[in-house]
Structure formats: structure tokens, C-alpha cells
Motif scaffolding. Structure first.
Motif, PDB file in Angstrom:
ATOM      1  N   SER A 241      29.909 -16.603   8.408  1.00 19.32           N
ATOM      2  CA  SER A 241      28.917 -15.988   7.536  1.00 19.32           C
ATOM      3  C   SER A 241      29.588 -15.634   6.214  1.00 19.32           C
ATOM      4  O   SER A 241      30.822 -15.623   6.110  1.00 19.32           O
ATOM      5  N   LEU A 242      28.794 -15.312   5.215  1.00 21.59           N
ATOM      6  CA  LEU A 242      29.332 -14.976   3.895  1.00 21.59           C
ATOM      7  C   LEU A 242      30.233 -13.754   3.951  1.00 21.59           C
ATOM      8  O   LEU A 242      31.312 -13.713   3.349  1.00 21.59           O
ATOM      9  N   ASP A 243      29.813 -12.733   4.701  1.00 22.05           N
ATOM     10  CA  ASP A 243      30.592 -11.501   4.779  1.00 22.05           C
ATOM     11  C   ASP A 243      31.937 -11.759   5.452  1.00 22.05           C
ATOM     12  O   ASP A 243      32.980 -11.295   4.992  1.00 22.05           O
ATOM     13  N   LYS A 244      31.941 -12.522   6.545  1.00 20.31           N
ATOM     14  CA  LYS A 244      33.201 -12.812   7.241  1.00 20.31           C
ATOM     15  C   LYS A 244      34.076 -13.755   6.420  1.00 20.31           C
ATOM     16  O   LYS A 244      35.301 -13.679   6.474  1.00 20.31           O
ATOM     17  N   PHE A 245      33.427 -14.626   5.690  1.00 23.45           N
ATOM     18  CA  PHE A 245      34.152 -15.509   4.779  1.00 23.45           C
ATOM     19  C   PHE A 245      34.943 -14.678   3.774  1.00 23.45           C
ATOM     20  O   PHE A 245      36.119 -14.912   3.508  1.00 23.45           O
ATOM     21  N   THR A 246      34.293 -13.664   3.212  1.00 21.76           N
ATOM     22  CA  THR A 246      34.941 -12.783   2.249  1.00 21.76           C
ATOM     23  C   THR A 246      36.075 -12.003   2.887  1.00 21.76           C
ATOM     24  O   THR A 246      37.171 -11.899   2.328  1.00 21.76           O
ATOM     25  N   THR A 247      35.815 -11.445   4.065  1.00 23.95           N
ATOM     26  CA  THR A 247      36.841 -10.667   4.760  1.00 23.95           C
ATOM     27  C   THR A 247      38.058 -11.524   5.065  1.00 23.95           C
ATOM     28  O   THR A 247      39.198 -11.066   4.959  1.00 23.95           O
ATOM     29  N   PHE A 248      37.826 -12.785   5.430  1.00 24.66           N
ATOM     30  CA  PHE A 248      38.945 -13.700   5.700  1.00 24.66           C
ATOM     31  C   PHE A 248      39.869 -13.780   4.492  1.00 24.66           C
ATOM     32  O   PHE A 248      41.093 -13.660   4.613  1.00 24.66           O
ATOM     33  N   PHE A 249      39.299 -13.968   3.307  1.00 25.52           N
ATOM     34  CA  PHE A 249      40.134 -14.105   2.117  1.00 25.52           C
ATOM     35  C   PHE A 249      40.803 -12.799   1.738  1.00 25.52           C
ATOM     36  O   PHE A 249      41.948 -12.783   1.294  1.00 25.52           O
ATOM     37  N   GLU A 250      40.107 -11.695   1.905  1.00 24.11           N
ATOM     38  CA  GLU A 250      40.709 -10.407   1.559  1.00 24.11           C
ATOM     39  C   GLU A 250      41.910 -10.109   2.443  1.00 24.11           C
ATOM     40  O   GLU A 250      42.875  -9.489   2.004  1.00 24.11           O
ATOM     41  N   GLU A 294      34.946  -5.055  -9.613  1.00 23.08           N
ATOM     42  CA  GLU A 294      33.982  -4.551  -8.639  1.00 23.08           C
ATOM     43  C   GLU A 294      33.037  -3.544  -9.276  1.00 23.08           C
ATOM     44  O   GLU A 294      31.841  -3.505  -8.958  1.00 23.08           O
ATOM     45  N   LEU A 295      33.554  -2.716 -10.161  1.00 22.59           N
ATOM     46  CA  LEU A 295      32.712  -1.749 -10.858  1.00 22.59           C
ATOM     47  C   LEU A 295      31.625  -2.469 -11.653  1.00 22.59           C
ATOM     48  O   LEU A 295      30.443  -2.086 -11.614  1.00 22.59           O
ATOM     49  N   MET A 296      32.003  -3.511 -12.383  1.00 25.55           N
ATOM     50  CA  MET A 296      31.053  -4.225 -13.221  1.00 25.55           C
ATOM     51  C   MET A 296      29.985  -4.918 -12.372  1.00 25.55           C
ATOM     52  O   MET A 296      28.816  -4.970 -12.743  1.00 25.55           O
ATOM     53  N   VAL A 297      30.401  -5.443 -11.223  1.00 20.46           N
ATOM     54  CA  VAL A 297      29.445  -6.110 -10.328  1.00 20.46           C
ATOM     55  C   VAL A 297      28.473  -5.093  -9.745  1.00 20.46           C
ATOM     56  O   VAL A 297      27.259  -5.321  -9.697  1.00 20.46           O
ATOM     57  N   ARG A 298      28.994  -3.952  -9.291  1.00 19.21           N
ATOM     58  CA  ARG A 298      28.116  -2.932  -8.708  1.00 19.21           C
ATOM     59  C   ARG A 298      27.143  -2.381  -9.758  1.00 19.21           C
ATOM     60  O   ARG A 298      25.977  -2.115  -9.453  1.00 19.21           O
ATOM     61  N   ALA A 299      27.624  -2.203 -10.966  1.00 16.43           N
ATOM     62  CA  ALA A 299      26.726  -1.734 -12.040  1.00 16.43           C
ATOM     63  C   ALA A 299      25.627  -2.753 -12.306  1.00 16.43           C
ATOM     64  O   ALA A 299      24.458  -2.392 -12.511  1.00 16.43           O
ATOM     65  N   THR A 300      25.965  -4.026 -12.288  1.00 14.27           N
ATOM     66  CA  THR A 300      24.967  -5.077 -12.473  1.00 14.27           C
ATOM     67  C   THR A 300      23.914  -5.010 -11.380  1.00 14.27           C
ATOM     68  O   THR A 300      22.710  -5.136 -11.641  1.00 14.27           O
ATOM     69  N   ALA A 301      24.368  -4.806 -10.148  1.00 14.94           N
ATOM     70  CA  ALA A 301      23.433  -4.706  -9.030  1.00 14.94           C
ATOM     71  C   ALA A 301      22.464  -3.550  -9.227  1.00 14.94           C
ATOM     72  O   ALA A 301      21.253  -3.686  -9.009  1.00 14.94           O
ATOM     73  N   LEU A 302      22.972  -2.408  -9.650  1.00 18.26           N
ATOM     74  CA  LEU A 302      22.110  -1.246  -9.867  1.00 18.26           C
ATOM     75  C   LEU A 302      21.108  -1.487 -10.989  1.00 18.26           C
ATOM     76  O   LEU A 302      19.993  -0.960 -10.965  1.00 18.26           O
ATOM     77  N   THR A 304      19.495  -4.126 -11.501  1.00 24.36           N
ATOM     78  CA  THR A 304      18.377  -4.951 -11.022  1.00 24.36           C
ATOM     79  C   THR A 304      17.267  -4.123 -10.394  1.00 24.36           C
ATOM     80  O   THR A 304      16.138  -4.587 -10.279  1.00 24.36           O
ATOM     81  N   GLY A 305      17.613  -2.917  -9.917  1.00 24.87           N
ATOM     82  CA  GLY A 305      16.633  -2.086  -9.227  1.00 24.87           C
ATOM     83  C   GLY A 305      16.450  -2.437  -7.765  1.00 24.87           C
ATOM     84  O   GLY A 305      15.656  -1.793  -7.066  1.00 24.87           O
ATOM     85  N   ARG A 306      17.181  -3.431  -7.264  1.00 20.32           N
ATOM     86  CA  ARG A 306      17.032  -3.849  -5.861  1.00 20.32           C
ATOM     87  C   ARG A 306      18.093  -3.224  -4.952  1.00 20.32           C
ATOM     88  O   ARG A 306      18.089  -3.473  -3.750  1.00 20.32           O
ATOM     89  N   GLU A 312      27.153  -2.052  -0.959  1.00 22.11           N
ATOM     90  CA  GLU A 312      28.370  -2.543  -0.320  1.00 22.11           C
ATOM     91  C   GLU A 312      28.462  -4.055  -0.509  1.00 22.11           C
ATOM     92  O   GLU A 312      27.462  -4.725  -0.784  1.00 22.11           O
ATOM     93  N   LYS A 313      29.653  -4.592  -0.300  1.00 22.78           N
ATOM     94  CA  LYS A 313      29.915  -5.973  -0.689  1.00 22.78           C
ATOM     95  C   LYS A 313      29.029  -6.984   0.030  1.00 22.78           C
ATOM     96  O   LYS A 313      28.632  -7.989  -0.566  1.00 22.78           O
ATOM     97  N   SER A 314      28.702  -6.741   1.320  1.00 22.74           N
ATOM     98  CA  SER A 314      27.915  -7.730   2.054  1.00 22.74           C
ATOM     99  C   SER A 314      26.539  -7.914   1.422  1.00 22.74           C
ATOM    100  O   SER A 314      26.052  -9.039   1.275  1.00 22.74           O
ATOM    101  N   LYS A 315      25.928  -6.823   1.009  1.00 22.13           N
ATOM    102  CA  LYS A 315      24.609  -6.908   0.366  1.00 22.13           C
ATOM    103  C   LYS A 315      24.720  -7.535  -1.021  1.00 22.13           C
ATOM    104  O   LYS A 315      23.874  -8.343  -1.413  1.00 22.13           O
ATOM    105  N   LEU A 316      25.766  -7.174  -1.749  1.00 25.31           N
ATOM    106  CA  LEU A 316      25.952  -7.755  -3.077  1.00 25.31           C
ATOM    107  C   LEU A 316      26.155  -9.258  -2.984  1.00 25.31           C
ATOM    108  O   LEU A 316      25.589 -10.023  -3.775  1.00 25.31           O
ATOM    109  N   LEU A 317      26.974  -9.695  -2.035  1.00 27.32           N
ATOM    110  CA  LEU A 317      27.240 -11.119  -1.886  1.00 27.32           C
ATOM    111  C   LEU A 317      25.990 -11.883  -1.498  1.00 27.32           C
ATOM    112  O   LEU A 317      25.741 -12.993  -1.961  1.00 27.32           O
ATOM    113  N   THR A 318      25.203 -11.284  -0.644  1.00 25.76           N
ATOM    114  CA  THR A 318      24.034 -11.972  -0.132  1.00 25.76           C
ATOM    115  C   THR A 318      22.906 -12.027  -1.149  1.00 25.76           C
ATOM    116  O   THR A 318      22.244 -13.058  -1.305  1.00 25.76           O
TER     117      THR A 318
END
Length: 614
Positions: A241-250, A294-302, A304-306, A312-318
Motif C-alpha cells: 500500500s502507499l503508506d507501507k511503501f512510504t514506511t519502507f523507504f523511511e 513536511e511543514l509546507m506540505v501540511r500547510a498546503t493540505a490545510l 484545501t479545506g479537506r 498525518e502522512k497516510s492521509k496526505l499521501l492518499t
């Protein structure tokens, strides 16, 4: 992972190359993977191990099921024309990549890119790699020898052909396996394209040409066996899955290559928005400032209003899409700079590097955005008062040390209410009590990464209306975004304490414990040349006063006790001096947090009947 992968599978080098060379490549790299960096000698060592049957580690492939941009294996020359040519990239939608991986056999290299690329480049002739045959071998010996026993004991796998003994170009051996040329075609290649064959042919030594050609010809099927051996390349195939894919690389980062979820996100949105390039442009326009991606990505997410409840990263990635960055990136950069400029200008922070928590910028960014939405312009006095309390109370309660995503979203909602002039719930004020109750507790903070450590240095800057340079008495400035580097210096020099530990007002052990604590640190510009070495504080401060007659004002700005310059014996009272400084710092911590909170509650909670708007 959907299944167990305790046992590795295997395949041949021939199959590996065919999958890479397919019209629709079946082996690709994630866009964020680092470039091919192996030196040619590492390729030689790899093939030496393959010839000798030495295990070279398993390659790990993944079957992706999410949108992503992938790129082909690096087939550019090491030197000359084409060296810096762009590598072909292919952007897949989620539907396309699922079909490609589940139906067409597409897999991506998660671990083993350097080995995979080295094998491909050598067998395709991009990198010239030769197998040197032992010089004492004759036709009869070669006939019954395997590759390992036929290999030259000293040269083995090499990067150049030799004119004194037979060398097999690996790419030609691979072509031989694929195309099965006639013997006269192989002989023509031997004569024209190998140094030994060309040398013998030019000399007219037909007998030796034929003899060494037979050795050359007899070696080729041995490589065919090696290339087709299905057990030669070990690999794992992970259905992730995308989340596990990310965790693998981290968790599998190595050799200084640090990857996190923003790298995967950048590859995911690459087809429409180059997030990596956006980060690089931010760096170029913010010289000397670290980029918190990560700060810039989280700010972008906020924006959007969604993502009002979870970032958290799994929701952002998805759920984050390229369109989100297209719509909001420029605004995120502008809000980032406004929030940071506010902290620097109001002396809440002296420099970016010394921010207690980077993530505290996000609620402040959303506060400014809300001000813009209601066309309010700049913040009023009442809003400033709240933010001042919120900032220092968050720092000294260590609010963002754990579960910071939840704290970010909670604080975003609160600061947006403050921007709109709305009341907030009284239970918001729970868990804002400072972690420090006593000045001696500050002695335990000696890690510069600690929020309390950084908070103390910034609060001294704030409470004294600006730190002053000890060498000239001027205010220390790092620009409106605080990008200039500052360093935390010991004002009781470590060398002096080492010499005088027995003469200090505490035990040797206590001296060792407190010498690096935040109470013995002051912030100074990196290029400030104090030249204090192992001098006692009294001596170097008296010397500094000759340059800076207002040295006392400089010391006051750092809350350093003035006894250090008026009384030489104070240099031997480290514990007393540090605790005295700690008490002054603690008084300011309480003033900005515990003592300020009742008025903040009165003004801003639901129970309040009214509060000022300016």
C-alpha cells in the motif's frame, strides 16, 4: 503487506535486461530515487562476485497500486555527449499503474537500484566491462573449466581490454546469447574488436589468431549459462500500500540518502506539479534557511479545506493531489514568510534555526489566511496578546513534542477563531502549564534540539527587547526572516571550567553536568570573534569592555549576572551565577504563561461577556 515474503524468489540476468528493455518497461524506478552513482570499480566487484557465486544481496521490487511518476533505468554515458541528458519519466494514474503492475507485470525497484543498473549497463555495453581469461589457459583447459576457474587470478573483471591475453567483453557475450551468431561472425568480431585479435591479425600470425579465437569462442557459452541461470539474481516482490511503501523507504534509508513521505508525494504528483522543483526554488529565494518540506506540505493540505481533522502522512499521501499544489503553493510560501516575519519582528524568535517548533508556524499561517479571508488586514492588539500567550505557553509546556499533528489542527481552529473575533472553549487552556517549576530544573536542558533549550534563548531575546553583541553593543540582527546563522556560546568557558573545577562552588561532577546547560549559553553571530578560549569570565569581559564600553548592557540583554564583570570571584561561583540567571529566566517564563493566562481566559473564552477588539 498482503502476504508473507519470508523466502526470496530468483530470476536470471537475461530476464532482468529483457524486462528493462521491453517496449513497455517492466522494471522502473520511483521518480524520487537518487541517481546512479556507482563507480565502474563497483560494477567490476559486482560481476566478480557473480562469477564466483558470492551472494550479492537481494533486490527488492514493489508492485505499486497508486498514482506515481516513474523513470527508466539510467542508460546515459558516463562521459561526453548525453551524460546529462534527461532520463525518460512516465507518469501513471492510479488506474494505469494498477493495470500495469497487476496485468503487465510492472514492478519498481525499492532497494538494489545500483546493482540493477550496473548489471544492465554492463550487459548492454554502456559501461565497458571485460572478463580477463587466465593467461596460462589452453583450449583443453578452457573446455572443462567453469567461469571462476577460467578467470585471470589478478585482473579478473576489468574495465579495459588487453592485447596479451583473451578478454571477453560482457556485452558481446550477452549479444552472443541473444543472437547466436555464426562462428565466422564471432571470429570477425574477435579480429576487429579485441586488442589481442587485432594485434595477432595485424602481425599475420594466423596460427595464433586461430588458437586464441578458439579460446574466445569456447568461453562464450559459459557466459550464456551464467546469464540464463535462473537462481543468479535473488529478489523479493512486495505488494505494498502507499503508506507501507512510504514506511519502507523511511526505515531503509542508507548512505546518507534520507527519504520521507514528501519524496513519495513528489513522485506521486510529478506528472502535473514538480514539487521537488518547488522546494528547490524556495531554497533559492530563502538563502541560508532550511526548507521544512513536511511543514509546507501540511500547510498546503490545510489550505484545501479537506484536512481539518487529520494531517498525518497516510492521509496526505492518499488524498493530496497535484491540483492542490497548483492552486495553493504560492499562497503557502507567502503565508510562511508572513508568519515567520511576524515571529522575527516581534522577537518571539531570533532566527529560523532556533525556532522551538517549526510546526508552530502552521497555525500562525492559517491565522493570517483567515485575516485575509475576512479582509481584516493586520492583527489587532487583542489578537497579538492571545498569540503572545499561545506561543510562549506552547513552547514551555512542550505542547508540540508529541502528537504534533493533533496539536496543529487544534491550534489552527483556535487561531482561526481568534482571527474572526470569536470566543473559544475554556477547556482549550488545559495542558498549557510550563514544564519548568524551578530554576534548577533548567540545569538539565543541555540539548540544543530541545524546545525548552531553544525557548529559553528566544525568551531572553524577547524579554530584553533584543540581544546585544558583546563585542560592539549593537543589537544582534538576522534579517526579517532570521536566516543568518547564530551559535550558542558558553560564557563560562569549558576550558576554564576544566582547569578550575576544584575551585568552583560545586563538586567536580556538578560542574561537568551544568557546563553545557542552556543557562551557560548565549546566542552570538557565527562570525563574532570573542577569543575567550579558557579565560575566566571576569578577565575576558574586562578585555571586551575596552572594545565595548557598554558591555554591561550587552550582558543584561542576555540576562547574564553583572557580577561576572564587577567581581573576579564570581568566576568561581558557576552554580550560583547560573541559578541566578535561571531565576530571572523563570520569572519571565511565568510572566508570559501562568501569569498571563487568567487575563487571556477572561478575554477569549465563551464565558466572557465581552473583550476588546483593538
Amino acid at each position: 503487506m498482503s502476504q508473507s515474503h519470508d523466502n526470496a524468489s530468483s530470476e536470471s540476468l537475461k530476464n532482468l535486461v529483457e524486462q528493462i528493455d521491453s517496449d513497455k518497461p517492466k522494471i522502473l524506478l520511483p521518480e524520487f530515487q537518487r541517481d546512479f552513482v556507482w563507480e565502474i570499480e563497483q560494477t567490476h566487484a559486482l560481476f566478480d562476485s557473480l562469477v564466483r557465486g558470492i551472494f550479492v544481496g537481494s533486490v527488492i521490487f514493489g508492485k505499486p497500486s497508486f498514482e506515481m511518476t516513474l523513470r527508466k533505468i539510467d542508460d546515459r554515458p558516463r562521459k561526453g555527449k548525453g551524460k546529462n541528458a534527461p532520463i525518460t519519466r512516465i507518469s501513471f494514474t492510479e488506474e494505469q499503474i494498477k493495470k500495469s503492475s497487476q496485468v503487465d507485470g510492472l514492478k519498481i525497484v525499492l532497494d538494489g537500484q545500483q546493482r540493477t543498473t550496473s548489471i544492465y549497463r554492463a550487459l548492454k555495453g554502456i559501461d565497458k566491462v571485460f572478463f580477463a581469461v587466465r593467461s596460462d589457459a589452453d583450449v583443453s583447459i578452457i573446455k572443462d573449466s567453469d567461469l571462476e576457474n577460467a578467470m585471470h587470478p589478478h585482473l579478473g573483471i576489468t574495465g579495459e581490454d588487453h592485447e596479451d591475453f583473451v578478454c571477453i567483453p560482457l556485452h558481446f557475450a550477452f549479444e552472443y546469447m541473444i543472437n547466436a551468431p555464426f562462428d565466422d561472425e564471432v571470429k570477425e568480431y574477435f579480429i576487429k574488436n579485441t586488442k589481442l585479435g587485432s594485434k595477432l591479425n595485424n602481425s599475420g600470425d594466423t596460427e595464433n589468431v586461430n588458437y586464441h579465437f578458439r579460446i574466445f569462442r569456447q568461453m562464450l557459452p559459459k557466459f550464456k549459462t551464467m546469464f540464463e541461470q535462473p537462481q543468479l539474481l535473488s529478489y523479493y516482490l512486495l505488494d505494498m500500500s502507499l503508506d507501507k511503501f512510504t514506511t519502507f523507504f523511511e526505515r531503509s534509508n542508507s548512505k546518507g540518502i534520507q527519504l520521507n513521505f514528501t519524496d513519495i508525494l513528489a513522485a506521486k504528483v510529478f506528472g502535473s506539479f514538480n514539487l521537488r522543483d518547488a522546494f528547490e526554488k524556495f531554497s533559492e529565494t530563502h538563502k541560508g534557511m532550511p526548507v521544512n518540506r513536511e511543514l509546507m506540505v501540511r500547510a498546503t493540505a490545510l489550505m484545501t479545506g479537506r484536512f481539518s481533522d487529520k494531517i498525518e502522512k497516510s492521509k496526505l499521501l492518499t488524498e493530496l493531489k497535484a491540483d492542490d499544489f497548483i492552486a495553493h503553493w504560492d499562497d503557502v510560501v507567502e503565508l510562511h514568510d508572513r508568519a515567520l516575519a511576524f515571529l522575527i519582528e516581534q522577537r518571539f524568535a531570533i532566527a529560523v534555526k532556533w525556532l522551538p517548533y517549526d510546526n508552530m508556524l502552521i497555525p500562525l499561517m492559517m491565522f493570517y489566511r483567515e485575516l485575509d479571508n475576512i479582509n481584516s488586514g493586520s492583527l489587532n492588539h487583542s489578537q497579538y496578546t492571545f498569540i503572545r500567550w499561545w506561543y510562549w505557553a506552547s513552547v514551555f509546556s512542550e505542547r508540540y513534542t508529541a502528537a504534533s499533528n493533533e496539536k496543529i489542527t487544534a491550534d489552527v481552529k483556535i487561531l482561526q477563531k481568534i482571527a474572526r473575533g470569536e470566543h473559544i472553549e475554556a477547556n482549550y487552556f488545559l495542558r498549557f502549564r510550563p514544564s519548568i517549576d524551578d530554576a534548577e530544573e533548567l540545569v538539565s536542558y543541555n540539548r540544543s534540539q530541545s524546545a525548552i533549550y531553544r525557548g529559553v534563548l528566544n525568551l531572553v531575546h524577547f524579554a530584553s527587547s533584543g540581544l546585544r553583541d558583546w563585542t560592539n553593543g549593537g543589537l544582534i540582527s538576522t534579517g526579517h526572516l532570521g536566516s543568518k546563522e547564530l551559535q550558542d556560546h558558553h560564557f563560562f568557558p569549558k576550558g576554564f571550567l576544566k582547569k578550575t573545577a576544584n575551585s568552583q562552588d560545586c563538586s567536580d561532577y556538578e560542574v561537568d553536568v551544568i557546563k553545557d546547560c542552556v543557562l551557560n549559553r548565549v546566542l552570538m553571530p557565527k562570525d563574532t570573534n570573542l577569543k575567550i578560549s579558557d579565560k575566566m569570565p571576569y578577565d575576558y569581559l574586562v578585555d571586551l569592555k575596552k572594545k565595548n564600553p557598554n558591555i554591561e548592557d550587552s550582558l543584561k540583554s542576555h540576562m547574564v549576572p553583572l557580577e561576572l564583570i564587577s567581581d573576579s570571584q564570581a568566576s568561581y561561583k558557576i552554580k550560583h551565577m547560573l541559578i541566578k540567571r535561571g531565576m530571572e529566566i523563570l520569572k519571565n517564563i511565568r510572566h508570559e504563561t501562568i501569569e498571563a493566562e487568567p487575563n487571556i481566559r477572561l478575554q477569549f473564552t465563551v464565558e466572557s461577556t465581552s473583550r476588546p477588539n483593538s
